[in-house]
Design a protein around this motif. Structure first.
Motif, short mmCIF file in Angstrom:
data_model
loop_
_atom_site.label_atom_id
_atom_site.label_comp_id
_atom_site.label_asym_id
_atom_site.label_seq_id
_atom_site.Cartn_x
_atom_site.Cartn_y
_atom_site.Cartn_z
N ARG A 183 0.87 -1.19 0.00
CA ARG A 183 0.00 0.00 0.00
C ARG A 183 0.89 1.23 0.00
N GLU A 185 1.13 4.00 1.33
CA GLU A 185 0.65 4.78 2.48
C GLU A 185 1.17 6.22 2.40
N PHE A 193 4.77 -0.68 12.30
CA PHE A 193 3.32 -0.53 12.40
C PHE A 193 2.70 -0.23 11.04
N ARG A 194 3.26 0.76 10.35
CA ARG A 194 2.68 1.13 9.05
C ARG A 194 3.82 1.25 8.03
N THR A 195 3.88 0.30 7.14
CA THR A 195 4.92 0.29 6.11
C THR A 195 4.24 0.18 4.76
N GLU A 267 -4.74 -0.57 15.74
CA GLU A 267 -5.32 -1.83 15.22
C GLU A 267 -4.25 -2.90 15.00
N LEU A 268 -4.55 -4.10 15.48
CA LEU A 268 -3.73 -5.27 15.16
C LEU A 268 -4.39 -6.08 14.06
N GLY A 311 -2.11 -8.44 10.49
CA GLY A 311 -0.82 -8.10 9.89
C GLY A 311 0.30 -8.81 10.64
N ARG A 314 2.74 -6.06 12.17
CA ARG A 314 2.15 -5.38 13.33
C ARG A 314 2.09 -6.30 14.53
P1 ATP Z 1 -5.14 0.94 9.10
O1 ATP Z 1 -6.49 1.53 9.48
O2 ATP Z 1 -4.18 0.84 10.25
O3 ATP Z 1 -4.54 1.51 7.86
P2 ATP Z 1 -6.63 -1.06 7.76
O4 ATP Z 1 -7.91 -1.07 8.54
O5 ATP Z 1 -6.55 -0.37 6.46
O6 ATP Z 1 -5.43 -0.59 8.72
P3 ATP Z 1 -6.89 -3.74 6.88
O7 ATP Z 1 -7.14 -3.39 5.47
O8 ATP Z 1 -8.02 -4.20 7.73
O9 ATP Z 1 -6.12 -2.56 7.59
O10 ATP Z 1 -5.70 -4.81 6.92
C1 ATP Z 1 -5.64 -5.85 7.86
C2 ATP Z 1 -4.37 -5.78 8.68
O11 ATP Z 1 -3.22 -5.64 7.86
C3 ATP Z 1 -4.30 -4.59 9.63
O12 ATP Z 1 -5.01 -4.85 10.82
C4 ATP Z 1 -2.81 -4.50 9.90
O13 ATP Z 1 -2.40 -5.45 10.89
C5 ATP Z 1 -2.23 -4.92 8.56
N1 ATP Z 1 -1.85 -3.72 7.80
C6 ATP Z 1 -2.64 -2.95 7.02
N2 ATP Z 1 -1.94 -1.93 6.49
C7 ATP Z 1 -0.67 -2.05 6.95
C8 ATP Z 1 0.53 -1.31 6.76
N3 ATP Z 1 0.57 -0.24 5.96
N4 ATP Z 1 1.66 -1.73 7.40
C9 ATP Z 1 1.65 -2.82 8.19
N5 ATP Z 1 0.54 -3.56 8.40
C10 ATP Z 1 -0.60 -3.19 7.80
#
Ligand code: ATP
Length: 447
Positions: A183, A185, A193-195, A267-268, A311, A314
């Protein structure tokens, strides 16, 4: 109420991760590549253990879930059907003063730019699609556009029919998949946490529509329990239901499992009732009938889907943060010293057993070799010869090794070793011919 967040904890864990080869900044010798990380020799073991624990609980220990490993690159139509081309966006704003970009929904209430501090200098929010675009084949044009998958779930939906017909599973049943997602981001950060490149652990559970509410409750409870069982304390975990405005376009109901990170709750994992949205869309766009015919009830229906989406990175970060501790340990000369200890569940610990000869003297080395050879087929071990024994215990404590086996000069005659426990630091003499069984008993079956 969560325990007070410790702002220094993140720095300590990031430092430990780099110092001990758990996680390095990606492209480190080039100054790093913001938002991606590389797992070192210990980190790859830790993350693999997290993924194995997930797979074990979701696939191996159940008779209603099967696995899948679908491709990262898929037909672009998949992403049109799923809604990602049109709606997988975050609201983006620019600061007119410093030109830094932010997610509009993450700005401080004060209206001040988090980078330069100037007030009310943001542009109007516009939608920014988070999918990475690439081109397949030698020609770069609109017809060759493809996307790196932003979630693993769609690979499962498009294989629903393949898997259902080949396994002859009947709803309720699930398909689980682990793998990389991408993604773009807007604001990556907070370490793992967010990559922009990360690994997901997702399972789509296909159910008769009238059972969706019941299975949603079941999976929320089940997934919460998984984190607890692997050692995250209950006061650092919570379940947070989404309110109506927050729900994704495909979801009838979502709850997140959240962990208290050093900066607050995050969120995990999200557990969503995706209804029959995805199968309906893929049936429409592909022309394939994706309904299920239930012979017992003589009914044809599109299953609803309950999705626990986690994730791996995470979760790894949360396990590291929850395991990090500092206490005191006795030194060789009867004093005490500070020690850093990762109190990881043995199933997650990168190294299960350290083999430590008391001295590097010739007489102990063949025995050390024999012990290492006997243990290697059973456990991930580390043989450490360098330095005083107390220092070697400290090194194992800070990477979370649950047990150390020390070989001393008595071992030559009594054929026994000392087994030391990471948490209690208690030591016990164990005969070599009972060592493997004793270590298995102490570590638990799934190590
Ligand atoms: P966030 O609101 O934190 O962006 P999301 O609700 O978009 O997350 P989901 O699409 O539900 O996330 O993805 C499921 C899981 O994938 C998340 O709970 C997280 O653990 C993991 N995840 C999502 N985006 C990322 C990211 N950019 N980096 C690391 N882990 C991620």
């Amino acid at each position: 109420m969560a325990p007070p967040a410790d702002p220094k904890l993140m720095d300590r864990v990031v430092n430990l991760a780099k110092r001990r080869g758990l996680v390095f900044p990606s492209s480190d010798i080039y100054g790093g590549f913001r938002s991606t990380w590389d797992y070192g020799p210990l980190g790859v073991l830790l993350k693999r253990n997290v993924k194995d624990a997930w797979w074990r609980s979701m696939v191996q220990l159940r008779d209603d879930v099967v696995g899948l490993d679908s491709a990262i690159l898929m037909a672009p139509k998949v992403w049109e059907a799923s809604g990602h081309v049109a709606t997988f966006t975050d609201p983006l704003v620019d600061c007119r003063n410093c030109r830094e970009r932010f997610r509009a929904d993450q700005l401080p209430d004060s209206g001040a730019c988090p980078n330069c501090g100037s007030k009310d200098t943001f542009t109007e929010a516009r939608n920014f699609n988070l999918m990475f675009k690439t081109f397949v084949g030698p020609v770069e044009n609109d017809a060759s556009v493809a996307y790196l998958r932003p979630e693993t779930a769609q690979g499962i939906f498009v294989n629903f029919k393949n898997v259902q017909t080949t396994t002859r599973k009947k709803p309720p049943f699930g398909i689980a998949q682990l793998g990389k997602s991408f993604r773009n981001e807007i604001t990556p950060g907070n370490f793992l946490f967010r990559t922009r490149e990360f690994e997901q652990m997702e399972m789509e559970y296909f159910v008769p529509p009238d059972q969706a509410a019941k299975w949603f409750e079941y999976w929320v409870a089940e997934r919460y329990r998984w984190y607890l069982d692997l050692g995250i304390p209950a006061d650092k975990l919570r379940i947070r239901p989404h309110d109506a405005e927050e729900l994704s376009h495909y979801s009838a109901e979502t709850s997140d499992v959240e962990f208290v990170f050093p900066w607050g709750w995050g969120e995990l994992e999200g557990i969503a009732n995706r209804t029959d949205y995805d199968l309906t869309q893929h049936a429409k766009f592909s022309g394939e009938d994706l309904s299920y015919f239930d012979q017992e009830s003589d009914e044809r229906y599109l299953p609803y889907v309950i999705e626990p989406a986690a994730g791996a990175d995470r979760a790894t970060l949360a396990f590291l943060l929850a395991a990090y501790d500092e206490d005191e340990a006795p030194t060789g000369d009867g004093k005490v010293e500070k020690r850093t200890v990762l109190r990881l569940d043995p199933r997650l610990a990168p190294i299960k057993v350290a083999v430590l000869p008391l001295s590097k003297k010739e007489t102990l080395l063949p025995l050390t070799d024999d012990v290492a050879k006997a243990l290697r087929p059973h456990f991930m071990i580390d043989v450490d010869l360098a330095g005083a024994i107390g220092r070697r215990y400290r090194r194992q404590d800070e990477i979370g090794t649950p047990l150390c086996v020390t070989i001393d000069f008595d071992t030559i005659d009594d054929r026994a070793v000392t087994v030391r426990d990471r948490d209690s630091m208690a030591q016990e003499r164990v005969p070599l011919d009972r060592l493997v069984g004793e270590l298995h008993d102490r570590l638990g079956v799934a190590c």
